[in-house]
Design a protein around this motif. Structure first.
Motif: not given
Length: 182
Positions: A1-23
């Motif tokens: 399984m491969t997941v993409a987390v998309l980041l645009a300027p002004g993203f919410e850090e907790i909502e982006a990096l928590t899934p990255v870390d946990v996955l």
């Protein structure tokens, strides 16, 4: 399984990096796709992307959209991303969005006849689908969550639907103890 987390300027850090870390703890491959090589979040934290988003999400089993402002608006206004999300939905890939990011799904036409949740008030901008006030909602292969405070629960659900052991992981991270009575 491969997941993409998309980041645009002004993203919410907790909502982006928590899934990255946990996955990644669940040994699921995650790639951070930025609108540029480095992307700064809404609280001034700059993250180096693994790759720059090129409009193609076909290599991924799941796409994750963090909220945050103006990050969610940048995601919503990117025509290549909208097309890539529509293609992903047609290919029955998992799509997850948290906080204000369900507005991106709304613009892509992916919330029609779907249950979803979002940050309170964003549903007025979305204007389609069946809004729920639940903290976390799964409808078929779409997962939505209300906001930053739900980031861990959101991430564990992503692990679960991708076949990982979310329960073992949440126990090991002392998450479940938050809900035990003392």
């Amino acid at each position: 399984m491969t997941v993409a987390v998309l980041l645009a300027p002004g993203f919410e850090e907790i909502e982006a990096l928590t899934p990255v870390d946990v996955l990644r703890r669940a040994e699921i491959t995650v790639e951070i796709l930025g609108f540029s090589a480095e992307v700064t979040g809404s609280h001034g934290i700059t993250v180096k992307a693994d790759k720059v988003f090129d409009g193609d999400l076909s290599a991924y089993d799941m796409i994750v959209l963090p909220g945050g402002l103006p990050g969610s608006n940048h995601l919503r206004d990117n025509d290549e991303l909208i097309q890539a999300l529509q293609n992903a939905a047609q290919s029955e890939k998992w799509i997850a969005a948290i906080c204000a990011a369900p507005k991106v799904l709304g613009r892509a036409g992916l919330l029609d006849n779907k249950r979803y949740t979002c940050y309170p008030g964003v549903e007025e901008e979305i204007g389609v689908g069946n809004h729920s006030t639940e903290l976390l909602v799964q409808d078929a292969r779409m997962i939505t969550a209300q906001g930053a405070g739900v980031s861990l629960a959101f991430a564990y659900r992503l692990v679960e639907v991708l076949g990982g052991d979310a329960k073992k992981l949440s126990n090991g991270m002392i998450y479940d103890q938050l809900f035990e009575e003392n």
